[in-house]
Design a protein around this motif. Structure first.
Motif, mmCIF file in Angstrom:
data_model
loop_
_atom_site.group_PDB
_atom_site.id
_atom_site.type_symbol
_atom_site.label_atom_id
_atom_site.label_comp_id
_atom_site.label_asym_id
_atom_site.label_seq_id
_atom_site.Cartn_x
_atom_site.Cartn_y
_atom_site.Cartn_z
ATOM 1 N N ALA A 75 0.793 -1.193 0.171
ATOM 2 C CA ALA A 75 0.015 0.162 0.011
ATOM 3 C C ALA A 75 0.716 1.258 0.026
ATOM 4 C CB ALA A 75 -0.851 0.013 1.085
ATOM 5 N N PRO A 76 0.587 2.373 -0.801
ATOM 6 C CA PRO A 76 1.184 3.700 -0.761
ATOM 7 C C PRO A 76 1.311 4.233 0.941
ATOM 8 C CG PRO A 76 -0.692 3.818 -2.312
ATOM 9 C CD PRO A 76 -0.953 2.300 -1.385
ATOM 10 N N THR A 77 2.165 4.754 0.996
ATOM 11 C CA THR A 77 2.609 5.425 2.291
ATOM 12 C C THR A 77 2.353 7.082 2.267
ATOM 13 O OG1 THR A 77 4.881 6.011 2.024
ATOM 14 C CG2 THR A 77 4.595 3.822 2.812
ATOM 15 N N ASP A 100 4.339 8.804 -0.369
ATOM 16 C CA ASP A 100 4.493 8.185 -1.740
ATOM 17 C C ASP A 100 3.082 8.038 -2.526
ATOM 18 O OD1 ASP A 100 3.698 5.929 -0.714
ATOM 19 O OD2 ASP A 100 5.544 4.793 -1.439
ATOM 20 N N HIS A 101 1.683 8.512 -1.909
ATOM 21 C CA HIS A 101 0.792 8.186 -2.680
ATOM 22 C C HIS A 101 0.398 8.495 -4.116
ATOM 23 C CE1 HIS A 101 -0.884 12.182 -1.626
ATOM 24 N NE2 HIS A 101 -0.517 11.894 -0.316
ATOM 25 N N ILE A 127 -9.820 9.526 -5.701
ATOM 26 C CA ILE A 127 -9.149 8.648 -4.781
ATOM 27 C C ILE A 127 -10.340 7.511 -4.685
ATOM 28 C CG2 ILE A 127 -8.066 7.729 -2.821
ATOM 29 C CD1 ILE A 127 -6.525 9.798 -4.208
ATOM 30 N N TYR A 176 -8.875 14.203 -3.708
ATOM 31 C CA TYR A 176 -7.721 14.617 -3.275
ATOM 32 C C TYR A 176 -7.673 16.361 -3.368
ATOM 33 C CZ TYR A 176 -2.752 15.268 -1.693
ATOM 34 O OH TYR A 176 -1.671 15.374 -0.908
ATOM 35 N N ASN A 181 -2.375 16.298 1.868
ATOM 36 C CA ASN A 181 -2.563 14.895 2.480
ATOM 37 C C ASN A 181 -4.112 15.179 2.805
ATOM 38 O OD1 ASN A 181 -0.418 13.211 1.774
ATOM 39 N ND2 ASN A 181 0.547 14.350 3.462
ATOM 40 N N TRP A 191 -5.614 9.517 5.155
ATOM 41 C CA TRP A 191 -5.303 8.255 5.993
ATOM 42 C C TRP A 191 -6.543 8.009 6.894
ATOM 43 C CZ3 TRP A 191 -2.282 5.635 3.070
ATOM 44 C CH2 TRP A 191 -1.381 6.220 2.225
ATOM 45 N N VAL A 211 -8.888 6.417 4.523
ATOM 46 C CA VAL A 211 -8.440 5.201 3.524
ATOM 47 C C VAL A 211 -8.378 4.199 4.952
ATOM 48 C CG1 VAL A 211 -6.542 3.818 2.749
ATOM 49 C CG2 VAL A 211 -7.243 6.157 1.878
ATOM 50 N N ARG A 234 -7.202 -0.665 0.610
ATOM 51 C CA ARG A 234 -6.453 -0.524 -0.464
ATOM 52 C C ARG A 234 -6.813 0.699 -1.060
ATOM 53 N NH1 ARG A 234 -5.980 -2.059 -5.733
ATOM 54 N NH2 ARG A 234 -8.062 -3.094 -5.745
ATOM 55 N N GLU A 244 -6.347 3.812 -4.550
ATOM 56 C CA GLU A 244 -5.740 4.213 -6.102
ATOM 57 C C GLU A 244 -6.122 5.433 -6.334
ATOM 58 O OE1 GLU A 244 -7.628 1.583 -9.477
ATOM 59 O OE2 GLU A 244 -6.037 0.684 -8.329
#
Length: 166
Positions: free
Chosen positions: A2-4, A7-8, A16, A29, A33, A68, A71, A75, A77
């Motif tokens: 999973a992206p952190t 690094d998303h 998203i 988005y 963040n 975060w 999410v 998962r 994307e």
């Protein structure tokens, strides 16, 4: 993997898609963040709770949160799903429109106005969702869906306590 947090890869205005098992949740988005999204009308993630959410139209609130928080452990994307069909609005317009909706009450219906409708309206100016159609096309014929919805509507009315005679 999973992206952190770092690094998303999302850019302001990106959509998203969050995979939550039986359905996908969507957010816009906005940078820093943060995302803007609809708060689902029910926190009940069981299959029965999701079914009641499908049958019961209600109102929800638009919320601005850290990506975060939305999410969680799911998962996700970046999925600007209609870029091939529509020209997206300028990124600053998408962010401005998303931020204008924060704290507003919105209608919610899993078929006619869900979180995917909400984000596509903000990005493209067109309200669309693939989710209801995907469920119908992939699992049932149209006749089966109508029969099932009739039975489920009766079940919902019964559970809500409505009195009726057969």
């Amino acid at each position: 993997m999973a992206p952190t947090l770092f690094d998303h890869g999302a850019k302001p205005g990106d959509l998203i898609e969050i995979f939550r098992g039986t359905y996908e949740h969507w957010a816009v988005y906005i940078g820093g963040n943060e995302v803007v999204h609809l708060i689902p009308p029910s926190d009940d993630s069981s299959p029965f709770g999701s079914l009641l959410m499908l049958l019961d139209s209600s109102r929800v609130q638009v919320r601005r949160q850290k990506i975060w928080e939305v999410v969680g452990g799911h998962r996700f994307e970046i999925n600007n799903l209609l870029d091939h069909k529509y020209e997206p609005r300028d990124r600053h317009v998408i962010v401005r429109e998303a931020c204008r909706t924060v704290s507003s009450a919105q209608p919610y219906n899993a078929v006619t106005h869900n979180c995917e409708h909400f984000v596509t309206e903000i990005r493209y100016g067109k309200s669309e969702s693939r989710q209801p159609g995907q469920v119908v096309q992939s699992r049932f014929t149209q006749d089966h869906v109508i029969d099932m919805l009739c039975v489920l509507n009766l079940l919902f009315l019964y559970l809500r306590g409505d009195q009726f005679d057969f």
